[in-house]
Each structure stands twice: as C-alpha cells, then as structure tokens.
Design a protein around this motif. Structure first.
Motif, PDB file in Angstrom:
ATOM      1  N   GLN A   6      66.790  40.083  20.487  1.00  0.00           N
ATOM      2  CA  GLN A   6      66.539  38.914  21.441  1.00  0.00           C
ATOM      3  C   GLN A   6      66.084  37.927  20.198  1.00  0.00           C
ATOM      4  OE1 GLN A   6      65.141  41.512  25.527  1.00  0.00           O
ATOM      5  NE2 GLN A   6      65.026  39.066  25.737  1.00  0.00           N
ATOM      6  N   SER A   7      65.826  36.609  21.363  1.00  0.00           N
ATOM      7  CA  SER A   7      64.962  35.458  19.400  1.00  0.00           C
ATOM      8  C   SER A   7      64.627  34.400  21.528  1.00  0.00           C
ATOM      9  CB  SER A   7      66.033  34.584  19.114  1.00  0.00           C
ATOM     10  OG  SER A   7      67.242  34.142  19.653  1.00  0.00           O
ATOM     11  N   PRO A   8      63.128  33.286  20.753  1.00  0.00           N
ATOM     12  CA  PRO A   8      62.248  34.202  19.646  1.00  0.00           C
ATOM     13  C   PRO A   8      61.902  35.367  20.523  1.00  0.00           C
ATOM     14  CG  PRO A   8      61.500  32.184  21.121  1.00  0.00           C
ATOM     15  CD  PRO A   8      63.269  32.585  21.453  1.00  0.00           C
ATOM     16  N   SER A   9      61.377  35.770  19.324  1.00  0.00           N
ATOM     17  CA  SER A   9      60.325  37.112  20.079  1.00  0.00           C
ATOM     18  C   SER A   9      59.022  36.390  20.731  1.00  0.00           C
ATOM     19  CB  SER A   9      59.981  37.765  18.543  1.00  0.00           C
ATOM     20  OG  SER A   9      59.166  36.798  17.415  1.00  0.00           O
ATOM     21  N   ASN A  10      58.403  35.767  20.106  1.00  0.00           N
ATOM     22  CA  ASN A  10      57.694  35.390  21.357  1.00  0.00           C
ATOM     23  C   ASN A  10      57.429  33.634  20.663  1.00  0.00           C
ATOM     24  OD1 ASN A  10      54.210  36.757  21.498  1.00  0.00           O
ATOM     25  ND2 ASN A  10      55.118  37.303  18.913  1.00  0.00           N
ATOM     26  N   LYS A  11      57.343  33.072  22.643  1.00  0.00           N
ATOM     27  CA  LYS A  11      57.150  32.214  23.083  1.00  0.00           C
ATOM     28  C   LYS A  11      56.148  31.578  22.889  1.00  0.00           C
ATOM     29  CE  LYS A  11      59.119  27.639  22.864  1.00  0.00           C
ATOM     30  NZ  LYS A  11      59.681  26.757  21.852  1.00  0.00           N
ATOM     31  N   VAL A  12      55.206  29.729  22.862  1.00  0.00           N
ATOM     32  CA  VAL A  12      53.954  29.566  23.580  1.00  0.00           C
ATOM     33  C   VAL A  12      54.620  28.087  23.907  1.00  0.00           C
ATOM     34  CG1 VAL A  12      51.859  28.794  23.097  1.00  0.00           C
ATOM     35  CG2 VAL A  12      52.893  30.708  22.316  1.00  0.00           C
ATOM     36  N   THR A  13      54.359  27.545  24.948  1.00  0.00           N
ATOM     37  CA  THR A  13      55.086  26.646  25.678  1.00  0.00           C
ATOM     38  C   THR A  13      54.083  26.122  26.195  1.00  0.00           C
ATOM     39  OG1 THR A  13      56.752  25.529  26.686  1.00  0.00           O
ATOM     40  CG2 THR A  13      56.278  27.453  27.475  1.00  0.00           C
ATOM     41  N   GLU A  14      54.192  24.402  26.779  1.00  0.00           N
ATOM     42  CA  GLU A  14      53.315  23.920  27.509  1.00  0.00           C
ATOM     43  C   GLU A  14      53.614  23.897  29.089  1.00  0.00           C
ATOM     44  OE1 GLU A  14      51.192  21.113  24.336  1.00  0.00           O
ATOM     45  OE2 GLU A  14      52.199  19.714  25.935  1.00  0.00           O
ATOM     46  N   LYS A  15      52.683  23.965  30.240  1.00  0.00           N
ATOM     47  CA  LYS A  15      53.394  23.518  31.621  1.00  0.00           C
ATOM     48  C   LYS A  15      54.152  22.754  32.054  1.00  0.00           C
ATOM     49  CE  LYS A  15      51.293  23.055  35.548  1.00  0.00           C
ATOM     50  NZ  LYS A  15      50.013  23.411  36.847  1.00  0.00           N
ATOM     51  N   GLY A  16      55.453  22.554  32.380  1.00  0.00           N
ATOM     52  CA  GLY A  16      55.776  21.530  32.587  1.00  0.00           C
ATOM     53  C   GLY A  16      56.860  21.565  31.244  1.00  0.00           C
ATOM     54  N   LYS A  17      56.835  22.259  30.252  1.00  0.00           N
ATOM     55  CA  LYS A  17      57.955  22.099  29.041  1.00  0.00           C
ATOM     56  C   LYS A  17      59.350  22.607  29.643  1.00  0.00           C
ATOM     57  CE  LYS A  17      55.421  19.516  26.189  1.00  0.00           C
ATOM     58  NZ  LYS A  17      56.471  17.900  26.104  1.00  0.00           N
ATOM     59  N   ASP A  18      60.758  23.018  29.370  1.00  0.00           N
ATOM     60  CA  ASP A  18      61.766  23.509  29.281  1.00  0.00           C
ATOM     61  C   ASP A  18      61.689  24.416  28.393  1.00  0.00           C
ATOM     62  OD1 ASP A  18      63.638  21.265  30.423  1.00  0.00           O
ATOM     63  OD2 ASP A  18      62.190  22.279  31.350  1.00  0.00           O
ATOM     64  N   VAL A  19      62.032  25.763  28.893  1.00  0.00           N
ATOM     65  CA  VAL A  19      62.287  26.818  27.717  1.00  0.00           C
ATOM     66  C   VAL A  19      63.621  27.938  28.156  1.00  0.00           C
ATOM     67  CG1 VAL A  19      59.340  27.737  27.007  1.00  0.00           C
ATOM     68  CG2 VAL A  19      61.222  29.101  28.679  1.00  0.00           C
ATOM     69  N   GLU A  20      64.372  27.865  26.400  1.00  0.00           N
ATOM     70  CA  GLU A  20      64.956  28.558  26.721  1.00  0.00           C
ATOM     71  C   GLU A  20      65.355  29.865  25.924  1.00  0.00           C
ATOM     72  OE1 GLU A  20      68.987  25.555  26.775  1.00  0.00           O
ATOM     73  OE2 GLU A  20      68.849  26.126  24.879  1.00  0.00           O
ATOM     74  N   PRO A 109      64.045  43.886  22.643  1.00  0.00           N
ATOM     75  CA  PRO A 109      62.891  43.754  21.940  1.00  0.00           C
ATOM     76  C   PRO A 109      62.241  42.760  22.959  1.00  0.00           C
ATOM     77  CG  PRO A 109      63.701  42.689  20.644  1.00  0.00           C
ATOM     78  CD  PRO A 109      64.687  43.076  21.333  1.00  0.00           C
ATOM     79  N   GLY A 110      62.829  42.038  23.771  1.00  0.00           N
ATOM     80  CA  GLY A 110      62.095  41.084  24.412  1.00  0.00           C
ATOM     81  C   GLY A 110      61.580  39.786  24.174  1.00  0.00           C
ATOM     82  N   THR A 111      61.392  38.795  25.326  1.00  0.00           N
ATOM     83  CA  THR A 111      61.161  37.898  23.950  1.00  0.00           C
ATOM     84  C   THR A 111      59.184  37.041  25.104  1.00  0.00           C
ATOM     85  OG1 THR A 111      62.731  36.685  23.862  1.00  0.00           O
ATOM     86  CG2 THR A 111      60.886  35.376  24.412  1.00  0.00           C
ATOM     87  N   ARG A 112      58.199  37.367  24.847  1.00  0.00           N
ATOM     88  CA  ARG A 112      57.134  36.813  25.219  1.00  0.00           C
ATOM     89  C   ARG A 112      56.945  35.831  25.743  1.00  0.00           C
ATOM     90  NH1 ARG A 112      52.623  40.365  26.241  1.00  0.00           N
ATOM     91  NH2 ARG A 112      54.020  41.985  24.920  1.00  0.00           N
ATOM     92  N   LEU A 113      56.955  35.044  26.554  1.00  0.00           N
ATOM     93  CA  LEU A 113      56.450  33.789  26.579  1.00  0.00           C
ATOM     94  C   LEU A 113      54.970  33.485  27.679  1.00  0.00           C
ATOM     95  CD1 LEU A 113      57.834  30.957  27.115  1.00  0.00           C
ATOM     96  CD2 LEU A 113      58.545  31.482  29.109  1.00  0.00           C
ATOM     97  N   THR A 114      54.768  32.465  26.729  1.00  0.00           N
ATOM     98  CA  THR A 114      53.518  32.073  27.397  1.00  0.00           C
ATOM     99  C   THR A 114      53.086  30.958  27.637  1.00  0.00           C
ATOM    100  OG1 THR A 114      52.164  33.895  25.811  1.00  0.00           O
ATOM    101  CG2 THR A 114      50.768  32.693  27.164  1.00  0.00           C
ATOM    102  N   VAL A 115      52.771  30.459  28.490  1.00  0.00           N
ATOM    103  CA  VAL A 115      52.755  29.299  29.427  1.00  0.00           C
ATOM    104  C   VAL A 115      51.417  28.698  29.600  1.00  0.00           C
ATOM    105  CG1 VAL A 115      53.361  27.115  30.791  1.00  0.00           C
ATOM    106  CG2 VAL A 115      55.190  29.329  30.435  1.00  0.00           C
ATOM    107  N   THR A 116      50.798  27.690  28.114  1.00  0.00           N
ATOM    108  CA  THR A 116      49.148  27.202  28.446  1.00  0.00           C
ATOM    109  C   THR A 116      49.363  26.394  29.335  1.00  0.00           C
ATOM    110  OG1 THR A 116      49.643  26.216  26.466  1.00  0.00           O
ATOM    111  CG2 THR A 116      49.835  28.429  26.557  1.00  0.00           C
TER     112      THR A 116
END
Lengths: 116, 114
Positions: A6-20, A109-116
């Motif tokens: 899985q990729s990415p392993s970690n993803k930090v994004t701002e509220k309102g953004k799109d992620v893949e 292993p998963g992708t850890r998504l954090t939305v700030t």
C-alpha cells in the motif's frame, strides 16, 4: 513472494483536500477489499471487488468515498473533500479464488491518513 | 446482518499462564470465523480460521479456538503464553457465499507480563 503493498504509508492532508490511496494486491488474487481502522470505530469494511463482478460498496460511509480497480489488479481508494473524521488507517486485503483459501484475506501494512 | 462481540477489551496475563480471549457472534445465516493478530506496529495476520470440519481448530504460535454453534462462540485459547504474544487480537466473521467481507469485533488487547 510479495505480499499486499500500500502507498503511501502515511498521508497528512488538510481538511477539504482530496486524497488517493493505492493498493497492490498479491499477484493472482482476484478479490480485493478495503477496510479502515480507527480508534472510535474499530475495523470497518468499506468496499469489496471480486473479479469482474460489480463491487460491493455497502460499507462506504458517504459519497465522498469511491474506489476503482483497474485491470483486475491495482486499486485506488479516493476520498474527496476530506474531513477530520476520515482520519484512520486504511487497510487493503486480497484473497485468491480457490476453494476455502478464497476466504483467507492477506492484509497490507495500511495507509495512515491524518486530516488536519 | 452479522455482528461480533469480543467480551474483553483488555486481558493482562503473566508469562506461561493460560489465556482465553472470548468472541461471540450473531448472524441469521451460516458464517465462517476468523481470528487475526496485530503485533505492535505491524499489519494484520491470520491466526486461525473455522470453515468446516472439526470444531477445534489450531493456528499459528500455539493458539487454538473452538467453534460452538449452539453458543455462537469462537473463543481463542493458548495454554502457555509468551511475552511475544503481546498484541491486539481481532475476531471476525464472513458469510459462506460469494460475499466474503469481514465483520469485525473491536479487538482484545493481550498484555503478557513477566
């Protein structure tokens, strides 16, 4: 052999953004699953692809979530207009199609998504 | 609809002691049953499964579980635990037909102390 990646392993994004989020299943596995793991909700089923059949989308929490599987292999989970409650670990799993082994899911292993 | 209840969120135990992690399920149709383990900072790994046949199933690392249809239970046991068994354990069910999505319990955190 190679497992589920899985990729990415970690993803930090701002509220309102799109992620893949991307998942590469074990080669030859025909079934692919997405789950998410969060502190408040535990492990939840999101979506399931089996061969050429229509996917089971019954676990997607809102229409901001979508997933596709190209060529029966790689899958992408897309979250549009992310919200803070989307923060979680997104897990992908795959399984084969031979008898009882088709019920054994192998997890990435998963992708850890954090939305700030 | 299916649901899974893991009766203990945390189980502390001393090394070399026996342990039982409890799992009950609810379903209107036949199910298959699974235990997965998640070691610290690692992914989910299949520990054992019940699909058919003997109701006592053995898995990796000396774990076993017994399927009890009348009590709708699938408790996980190990006669003697090691420090290395410290992990999160998840019970899950799936249907027996074409849709194999897993429905999960909330997990049991096993802490093995010296």
């Amino acid at each position: 052999g190679a497992g589920v990646s899985q990729s990415p392993s970690n993803k930090v994004t701002e509220k309102g953004k799109d992620v893949e989020l991307r998942c590469d299943p074990i080669s030859g596995h025909t079934a692919l699953y997405w789950y998410r793991q969060s502190l408040g909700q535990g492990l939840e089923f999101l979506i399931y692809f089996q061969g050429n059949s229509a996917p089971d989308k019954s676990g997607l929490p809102s229409d901001r979530f979508s997933a596709e599987r190209t060529g029966g292999s790689v899958s992408t989970l897309t979250i549009q207009r992310t919200q803070q409650e989307d923060s979680a670990v997104y897990l992908c799993a795959s399984s084969g199609d031979q008898g009882f082994t088709s019920y054994e899911q192998y997890f990435g292993p998963g992708t850890r998504l954090t939305v700030t | 609809a299916q649901s899974v209840t893991q009766l203990d969120s945390q189980v502390p135990v001393f090394e070399e002691a026996p342990v039982e992690l409890r799992c009950n399920y609810s379903s209107s149709v036949s199910v298959y049953l699974f235990w997965y383990v998640q070691y610290p900072n690692q992914g989910l790994q299949l520990l054992l499964k019940y699909l058919s046949g003997s109701t006592l199933v053995k898995g990796i690392n000396g774990f076993e579980a017994e399927f009890n249809k009348s009590q709708t239970s699938f408790h996980l046991r190990k006669p003697s635990v090691h420090i290395s068994d410290t992990a999160e354990y998840f019970c899950a069910v799936s249907g027996t037909g074409n849709n194999r999505k897993l429905i999960w319990g909330l997990g049991t955190s096993l802490a093995v102390n010296p």
